[in-house]
Scaffold this active site. Structure first.
Site, PDB file in Angstrom:
ATOM      1  NE  ARG A  74     -12.754  -0.001   4.935  1.00  0.00           N
ATOM      2  CZ  ARG A  74     -13.538  -0.363   3.796  1.00  0.00           C
ATOM      3  NH1 ARG A  74     -13.814  -1.659   3.502  1.00  0.00           N
ATOM      4  NH2 ARG A  74     -13.968   0.447   3.297  1.00  0.00           N
ATOM      5  CB  CYS A  75      -8.298   0.747  12.527  1.00  0.00           C
ATOM      6  SG  CYS A  75      -6.520   0.825  11.992  1.00  0.00           S
ATOM      7  CD  GLN A 104      -2.699  -1.007   2.510  1.00  0.00           C
ATOM      8  OE1 GLN A 104      -2.803  -2.325   3.251  1.00  0.00           O
ATOM      9  NE2 GLN A 104      -3.251   0.024   3.051  1.00  0.00           N
ATOM     10  CD  GLU A 111      -8.773   3.686   7.926  1.00  0.00           C
ATOM     11  OE1 GLU A 111      -8.027   2.865   8.194  1.00  0.00           O
ATOM     12  OE2 GLU A 111      -8.594   5.170   7.787  1.00  0.00           O
TER      13      GLU A 111
HETATM   14  N1  MCN Z   1     -14.045   9.463  -1.737  1.00  0.00           N
HETATM   15  C1  MCN Z   1     -15.058  10.091  -2.332  1.00  0.00           C
HETATM   16  N2  MCN Z   1     -15.564  11.215  -1.601  1.00  0.00           N
HETATM   17  C2  MCN Z   1     -14.853  11.637  -0.484  1.00  0.00           C
HETATM   18  C3  MCN Z   1     -14.139  10.722   0.217  1.00  0.00           C
HETATM   19  C4  MCN Z   1     -13.571   9.649  -0.556  1.00  0.00           C
HETATM   20  O1  MCN Z   1     -15.642   9.919  -3.403  1.00  0.00           O
HETATM   21  N3  MCN Z   1     -15.294  12.856   0.319  1.00  0.00           N
HETATM   22  C5  MCN Z   1     -13.722   8.129  -2.326  1.00  0.00           C
HETATM   23  C6  MCN Z   1     -12.209   8.288  -2.898  1.00  0.00           C
HETATM   24  O2  MCN Z   1     -12.066   9.055  -4.003  1.00  0.00           O
HETATM   25  C7  MCN Z   1     -11.665   7.026  -2.895  1.00  0.00           C
HETATM   26  C8  MCN Z   1     -12.436   6.270  -1.910  1.00  0.00           C
HETATM   27  O3  MCN Z   1     -13.517   7.127  -1.701  1.00  0.00           O
HETATM   28  O4  MCN Z   1     -11.840   6.421  -4.325  1.00  0.00           O
HETATM   29  C9  MCN Z   1     -11.636   6.084  -0.709  1.00  0.00           C
HETATM   30  O5  MCN Z   1     -11.013   7.296  -0.324  1.00  0.00           O
HETATM   31  P1  MCN Z   1     -10.598   7.773   1.113  1.00  0.00           P
HETATM   32  O6  MCN Z   1     -11.485   7.656   2.059  1.00  0.00           O
HETATM   33  O7  MCN Z   1      -9.497   9.117   0.793  1.00  0.00           O
HETATM   34  O8  MCN Z   1      -9.605   6.386   1.433  1.00  0.00           O
HETATM   35  P2  MCN Z   1      -8.237   5.603   0.837  1.00  0.00           P
HETATM   36  O9  MCN Z   1      -8.304   5.944  -0.715  1.00  0.00           O
HETATM   37  O10 MCN Z   1      -6.939   6.656   1.373  1.00  0.00           O
HETATM   38  O11 MCN Z   1      -8.419   4.163   1.065  1.00  0.00           O
HETATM   39  C10 MCN Z   1      -7.866   3.893   2.257  1.00  0.00           C
HETATM   40  C11 MCN Z   1      -8.981   3.131   3.069  1.00  0.00           C
HETATM   41  C12 MCN Z   1      -8.564   2.220   3.905  1.00  0.00           C
HETATM   42  S1  MCN Z   1      -7.351   3.094   5.201  1.00  0.00           S
HETATM   43  C13 MCN Z   1      -8.577   0.930   4.311  1.00  0.00           C
HETATM   44  S2  MCN Z   1      -7.861  -0.076   5.324  1.00  0.00           S
HETATM   45  C14 MCN Z   1      -9.517   0.261   3.229  1.00  0.00           C
HETATM   46  C15 MCN Z   1     -10.478   1.102   2.292  1.00  0.00           C
HETATM   47  O12 MCN Z   1      -9.800   2.500   2.112  1.00  0.00           O
HETATM   48  N4  MCN Z   1      -9.170  -0.622   2.689  1.00  0.00           N
HETATM   49  C16 MCN Z   1      -9.764  -1.148   1.441  1.00  0.00           C
HETATM   50  N5  MCN Z   1     -11.174   0.724   1.424  1.00  0.00           N
HETATM   51  C17 MCN Z   1     -11.013  -0.375   1.038  1.00  0.00           C
HETATM   52  N6  MCN Z   1     -11.693  -0.509  -0.187  1.00  0.00           N
HETATM   53  C18 MCN Z   1     -11.377  -1.747  -1.045  1.00  0.00           C
HETATM   54  N7  MCN Z   1     -11.943  -1.997  -1.828  1.00  0.00           N
HETATM   55  N8  MCN Z   1     -10.177  -2.267  -0.760  1.00  0.00           N
HETATM   56  C19 MCN Z   1      -9.370  -2.142   0.409  1.00  0.00           C
HETATM   57  O13 MCN Z   1      -8.313  -2.940   0.656  1.00  0.00           O
HETATM   58 CU1  CUN Z   2      -6.378   1.699   9.569  1.00  0.00          CU
HETATM   59  S1  CUN Z   2      -6.016   0.279   7.879  1.00  0.00           S
HETATM   60 MO1  CUN Z   2      -6.045   1.274   6.311  1.00  0.00          MO
HETATM   61  O1  CUN Z   2      -5.194   2.464   7.264  1.00  0.00           O
HETATM   62  O2  CUN Z   2      -5.012   0.784   5.330  1.00  0.00           O
END
Ligand code: MCN
Ligand code: CUN
Length: 797
Positions: free
Chosen positions: A373-374, A223, A746
């Site tokens: 996911r925390c 990641q 998360e």
């Molecule tokens: N998004 C959106 N509008 C927002 C926030 C987010 O449309 N206001 C969309 C983003 O554009 C992105 C998705 O939602 O496509 C997730 O965005 P974000 O919340 O920024 O999280 P990350 O992309 O950094 O993803 C990490 C988060 C974590 S920490 C874990 S753990 C997790 C999760 O995402 N692991 C996943 N969701 C997952 N989903 C899948 N399918 N697989 C994982 O391993």
């Molecule tokens: Cu807290 S698990 Mo995600 O941060 O990859």
């Protein structure tokens, strides 16, 4: 509702554009690490310890070397010659790559077999004879702290016990005073179980060392490709593998969930083997190895207390944690905060004082404290505050919703300074809970429950109104091994107006290829379908810290918007030049600049495509040619998404089977980029929240043997166990984020477990049960009722 400013063709913010990446996934054209097939590839399999704590007396490789295809068996002693037998964890602890003397947990890597085929490597693994001298394992974290407990980390010079660190935050004296004087004090002891990610794809890599050019290409399930490249350079720099000689490629990833953040010994052994043999070495974990040996999360023992008035005003909270980190402090702790973001545990409620402390301890369990996911310990904090708030409501005989309304931080109190030192950016908790209550008809449910209770039926309603904390940086507070937590975006627009954008993050299924393109589309007016997003190759992407802690939108998403705005500034200059007007005379409307007041006169406007073409063919004198921009974004603060979740359960009075009848989740992640993607995130996350609430927990016996190390008895919920999730949004934009977005990935996993636990405990309220530890199973309910003497007569009588 979320407003879409751009047309469907452009698909900017707020459009439920179908995920671009799904075409290849649903056609079976995804490209995962195991799909990397290089000529001459060798295969690696790992010998693992059957004991949780033992001395290694001898490793006999004679028989293994006779297995057809086996070329080498690598042991800790072999790695020791190159000083490759230890490595740092991402949180500045240390970890064995392969042991030379002692194994510290069951399923620990003991040796690796390299063979010409996958099956040769597996057969070779079975033929390695290891002689162990088992020792009494330390499994219980409380016992690990007793003075006569054996010191486990003897590799650490001068270490005299198993204590890792102590941390505290808040106002100790003031809080104590409030507790001493308060009308009401409630207290519960809770355990947040040790759990494990269950991605579709396990971990693995192909290490491809090219001797002639002294260059390593590492295809791996990570990641955080750039951070991992830095760690590899730290481990292997002294044998000539310095950072410019290492390319980490993270192709498609079949789920990460935090489990693909750490560096695992398997990666380093594969690199060492490829380095020594000079051929590509592939290592792909099997399902049981994944579940038994890497990336363990949670395992927090929490004493939670709340003080308040008889009529429902919360005055203070106190939380004391014992964190079982297993053999090493692996990865969940952002530098400045050893407990991660646990201090968000004052929740969505306004009261002046709190005190939290935590101690971490080593035990003979696999490395713990890893993210799942925390957002770094937020799950634990939210569980504690949401459970203890319900406990308080129960104590004073008030409805848990009423207690929440009475104590919510009000929307005009933002930015809100919490007693543990955070500045919450924005929120509207009242609106969220009202919306959720309306969606379930809360008052109607309470009436129904009262009727059912008269008949001895078990129905429960549980709430969780949580505040999340995501998006690390800011770099002043967060780093990985000293590398500051910012993130990056690079946009290159080609002469024909089509773009390629690269990021320091790495999607594992979150849909970045679509949603980053939408952010750029919104800012530049180039259709999202014409913007190719790439991540995960350290040779091409700008340096970034990776995807976890829902940080991609708060950091790299912001970087995308700002890089696009830099390009828009350049576009304005070019448009002014082309239209022969001053820059101030131009107005922007998604996709074009036009002369003020002449929006509909075609010759008085220039589209972004015309402008980009001019950047390569006819740009103003003195201006740099080309149309590219990069931005490294260091957020001024974290973002604080929130949610109001309501769960309704029915419990069978005979079998105690728990049925989640309804689950309504109202999330607030500020402005939403893609509602469909966000909803997908919430659906998946809720199921992952259901998991520890009712099913998942890794159990060890007193010798440190894992008792449920396969999917036969480690129960991962599926669509069958999941209710039909009902989702919705409120929108409170983040004031400091360029597009007002907060992370969402998360929130559902963080917010769901206490809603479910609260609902189950609420169902059992008539029988004097005040708390049950998750996962709450029918057997746990049976036991609790039996202890209360309730089962002597049937509940339904
Ligand atoms: N998004 C959106 N509008 C927002 C926030 C987010 O449309 N206001 C969309 C983003 O554009 C992105 C998705 O939602 O496509 C997730 O965005 P974000 O919340 O920024 O999280 P990350 O992309 O950094 O993803 C990490 C988060 C974590 S920490 C874990 S753990 C997790 C999760 O995402 N692991 C996943 N969701 C997952 N989903 C899948 N399918 N697989 C994982 O391993
Ligand atoms: Cu807290 S698990 Mo995600 O941060 O990859």
């Amino acid at each position: 509702m979320i407003q879409c400013k751009t047309s469907k063709e452009i698909s900017g913010m707020g459009h439920s554009m179908k995920r671009k990446e799904d075409d290849r996934f649903v056609h079976g054209k995804g490209h995962y690490v195991d799909d990397v097939k290089l000529p001459g590839t060798l295969y690696m399999d790992i010998v693992r310890s059957p004991y949780a704590y033992a001395k290694i007396k001898n490793i006999d490789t004679t028989e293994a070397m006779k297995v057809p295809g086996v070329l080498a068996v690598v042991t800790g002693r072999d790695l020791e010659k190159y000083n490759l037998h230890w490595m740092p964890t991402l949180m500045s602890d240390t970890q064995m790559v392969l042991p030379t003397d002692t194994v510290m947990y069951q399923a620990q890597e003991v040796a690796a077999v390299i063979a010409t085929t996958k099956y040769g490597a597996r057969d070779g693994r079975e033929a390695v004879r290891v002689e162990y001298e088992p020792m009494k394992a330390v499994v219980d974290p409380y016992k690990a702290l007793e003075p006569d407990a054996p010191v486990l980390r003897t590799d650490k010079e001068g270490k005299k016990d198993n204590h890792i660190w102590h941390w505290e935050v808040g106002q100790k004296e003031e809080t104590e005073k409030i507790f001493n004087e308060a009308e009401v004090v409630v207290k519960e002891q809770m355990h947040i179980p040790r759990i494990h990610v269950s991605s579709i794809e396990t971990c693995g890599c192909v290490a491809d060392y090219d001797k002639i050019n002294n260059h390593l290409t590492m295809y791996m399930t990570t990641q955080a490709p750039h951070a991992i490249r830095t760690v590899i350079a730290l481990v292997a720099g002294h044998v000539g593998l310095t950072e410019e000689k290492i390319r980490v490629i993270s192709p498609d990833i079949g789920g990460g969930f935090g489990g693909k953040v750490p560096v695992y010994p398997g990666y380093v052994i594969a690199i060492a083997a490829s380095f020594l043999i000079g051929k590509p070495v592939k290592w792909i974990e099997d399902r049981s190895e994944n579940l038994q040996a890497d990336s363990f999360a949670r395992d927090y023992h929490i004493t939670a207390e709340m003080a308040g008035t008889k009529d429902g005003k919360i005055l203070a909270t106190r939380m004391k944690v014992l964190a079982d980190h297993g053999y090493t402090d692996a990865s969940a702790n952002p530098s400045k905060f050893p407990t991660g973001m646990f201090s968000i545990g004052t929740g969505s409620y306004d009261y002046p004082h709190a005190f939290m402390e935590a101690d971490a301890v080593y035990t003979n369990k696999p490395p713990g404290g890893v993210a799942y996911r925390c957002s770094f310990r937020v799950t634990e904090a939210v569980h504690a505050i949401e459970r203890i708030t319900d406990r308080y409501a129960l104590e004073i005989g008030k409805d848990p919703a009423a207690v929440r309304f009475q104590n919510f931080i009000q929307k005009d109190q933002f930015p809100y300074h919490s007693p543990t030192g955070w500045e919450y950016d924005s929120g509207d908790y009242v609106q969220g809970l009202e919306k959720a209550m309306k969606a379930v008809d809360y008052d109607g449910l309470r009436k129904e429950q009262a009727e059912k209770r008269k008949k001895g039926e078990l129905m429960g309603i549980g709430l969780s109104t949580f505040t999340e904390i995501v998006g690390a940086g800011p770099s002043k507070d967060f780093d990985i091994l000293g590398i500051k937590m910012f993130d990056s975006a690079e946009i290159r627009v080609h002469p024909t107006g089509k773009a390629i954008a690269r990021f320091g993050t790495k999607s594992q299924g979150q849909g970045h290829e679509t949603t980053y393109a939408q952010i750029i589309a919104e800012e530049l007016g180039i259709p999202a379908s014409n913007i190719q997003v790439e991540e995960g190759d350290t040779d091409t992407a700008p340096y970034g810290l990776g995807t976890y802690a829902s940080r991609s939108t708060p950091t790299a998403g912001a970087a995308a918007a700002i890089a696009a705005r830099k390009l828009r500034d350049k576009a304005r200059k070019i448009a002014a030049y082309l239209l022969e007007v001053s820059e101030d005379d131009l107005e922007w409307e998604t996709g074009k600049f036009y002369v003020k007041g002449m929006k509909d006169v075609p010759e008085k406007s220039k589209t972004i495509q015309e402008i980009v073409f001019a950047a390569y063919t006819n740009h103003p004198q003195g201006m740099e040619a080309g149309f590219e921009a990069t931005h490294y974004y260091d957020p001024p603060n974290l973002t604080f998404p929130s949610g109001a979740y309501i769960c309704v359960v029915d419990i069978d009075p005979e079998t105690f089977e728990i049925k989640v009848r309804r689950f309504v989740a109202i999330d607030d992640a500020g402005n939403i980029i893609n509602p469909m993607v966000a909803q997908g995130q919430v659906h998946g996350g809720l199921t992952q929240g259901l998991a520890p609430a009712m099913y998942e927990e890794l159990i060890y016996d007193e010798d440190g043997n894992i008792l449920n190390g396969t999917f036969m008895d480690y129960l991962v919920p599926t669509a069958v166990e999941s209710p039909s999730w009902e989702t919705g949004h409120t929108v409170t934009p983040s004031p400091h984020h360029p597009i007002g977005a907060k992370g969402i990935g998360e929130s559902p996993t963080v917010g769901a477990p206490p809603a479910i636990a609260n609902a189950i405990v609420d169902a059992l309220k008539p029988y004097g049960i005040t708390h049950l530890d998750i996962p709450i199973t029918p057997y746990k309910i049976f036991k609790a009722l039996k202890e209360k003497g309730v089962l002597d007569k049937k509940i339904s009588e």
